[in-house]
Design an enzyme around this catalytic site. Structure first.
Site: not given
Ligand SMILES: CC(C)(COP(=O)(O)OP(=O)(O)OC[C@H]1O[C@@H](n2cnc3c(N)ncnc32)[C@H](O)[C@@H]1OP(=O)(O)O)[C@@H](O)C(=O)NCCC(=O)NCCS
Length: 400
Positions: A124, A400
């Protein structure tokens, strides 16, 4: 690659979006019984959905709340309570698009701050969130924990049933008040989402000189009831008191329950004054310290104006916010408040770092030493420490 659309969810889509969230967090599939329990806490309102071929592939949800900031003002805030992308659509920018949509929505609603609990610390920061509060997990040995004579005595504690807890706790939490920076109002929707958990918890209420003023919710764990070993651990997930006496009274209660070999409490404030109340301070063992709340200053001018500052020389801070560029610029903070300025900056930082300073969790000197703040004037980090210092550690205390 934009083979998906991101838009506010509409009525009827909430269960499918809940399913996407659950799957992203590896929860079991959502059957009718589970949905029955969760649907009241998961309305279509305030859900951003991502869709590919008309199928939901991502969700970012929030709840409207309000948060205390240093000085005691309570500002409109969003609790971001569910974010997930389907595993076959990750790393294509879906979350980035949802964060953009969601932050735009929060701005339109006039919400000053956004907050979330992060599954991973690497996600984030790029969206402007920083670690606003930290908390500790502790393990306390009832056998060793004897209170000093000088420790607050506390009042009466009574156990209540889960149906009484559902009735009583929302009002009691309101009465306790948002005592620390970072604490949030718990909207009815939050309580609705907790109802199904209540039956697994034991709830006790503390009564002080002015009536009910604290509560604790805990769960027995690792039950061994086979002689000669008869013991159990208690896992404390929620403990709130209107004052130190109420908090001490609840801890006294927990530590004298029969057959309990260990009390494990999760997400406690870092400055909880329990260890110094004990004769044997090692009865209180910190098992983990971690980030608690990630905070985003959605409206930087409003957020900086809302909190108070201590006495000291003013500092000019240049804030960089590539994700919400309207926030970028120079701000002068001083004992009389904060606002935009044309003066030259003395500190330069990204908006996620400003979030780390905002509630008082981190010191500017620490973050400058870590390379997260650029000091354009050598003594500016120290001056910022002075202005931003808070009497209590910030803490949220609400999951939450
Ligand atoms: C975390 C999550 C929401 C990311 O969604 P996503 O659609 O893959 O994210 P994006 O493609 O928009 O990524 C944006 C950037 O963040 C990075 N990023 C996203 N998730 C990441 C992670 N878990 N760890 C490290 N980097 C991450 C991406 O590599 C990308 O980097 P870049 O802009 O340098 O290429 C998804 O992987 C997910 O649902 N994970 C499991 C559930 C979870 O953890 N949810 C969050 C709860 S707080």
């Amino acid at each position: 690659m934009t083979d998906f659309v991101v838009r506010p969810a509409v009525e009827g889509e909430q269960r499918a979006l809940f399913e996407v969230l659950g799957r992203s967090l590896h929860a079991p599939p959502v059957d009718d019984e589970r949905w029955e329990k969760r649907s009241a806490g998961w309305p279509a309102d305030r859900k951003v959905g991502a869709f590919a071929d008309k199928q939901p592939i991502g969700v970012a949800s929030s709840v409207g709340t309000a948060m205390t900031v240093p000085g005691g003002k309570v500002v409109p805030a969003a609790a971001v309570d569910g974010v997930g992308v389907r595993a076959d659509h990750t790393r294509r920018g879906v979350l980035t698009a949802m964060m953009r949509e969601q932050l735009g929505d929060l701005q339109a609603r006039g919400e000053v701050l956004a907050a979330l609990h992060a599954s991973e610390t690497t996600i984030y920061g790029r969206f402007g969130y920083g670690i606003g509060t930290r908390s500790q997990d502790v393990s306390v040995s009832p056998r060793r924990a004897r209170f000093r004579d000088s420790a607050p005595a506390g009042g009466q504690v009574r156990l209540i049933s889960s149906s009484e807890a559902i009735e009583l706790l929302p009002e009691l939490y309101r009465r306790i008040g948002l005592r620390r920076p970072g604490m949030i109002e718990r909207p009815q929707r939050w309580w609705s989402s907790q109802t199904h958990r209540m039956k697994d918890l034991v709830v006790a209420v503390h009564t002080g000189p002015d009536g009910d003023d604290g509560f604790v919710a805990y769960q027995p764990q690792d039950r061994v009831m086979k002689p000669p070993e008869m013991r159990i651990a208690l896992a404390v997930h929620n403990l709130h008191g209107a004052n130190t006496a109420a908090v001490a009274g609840l801890w006294r209660f927990l530590l004298k329950i029969d057959l309990v070999g260990e009390v494990r409490a999760f997400g406690r404030p870092l400055d909880e004054p329990l260890a110094p109340m004990l004769v044997d301070t090692r009865a209180w063992r910190v098992t983990d310290v971690s980030d608690e709340l990630w905070v985003r200053l959605v409206d930087v001018p409003a957020a900086l104006a809302a909190r108070s500052y201590r006495d000291g020389d003013p500092v000019v801070i240049e804030v960089r916010d590539p994700f919400l560029p309207a926030n970028s610029g120079c701000y002068r903070i001083g004992p009389d408040g904060a606002g935009r300025t044309d003066e030259l900056p003395q500190l330069r930082l990204d908006v996620d770092v400003l979030a780390m300073l905002y509630l008082g969790e981190w010191q500017a000197t620490t973050l400058a030493a870590a390379g997260r703040i650029e000091a354009l004037q050598a003594d500016a980090p120290e001056r910022a420490d002075e202005l931003l210092r808070t009497p209590t550690r910030p803490w949220c205390g609400t999951g939450f």
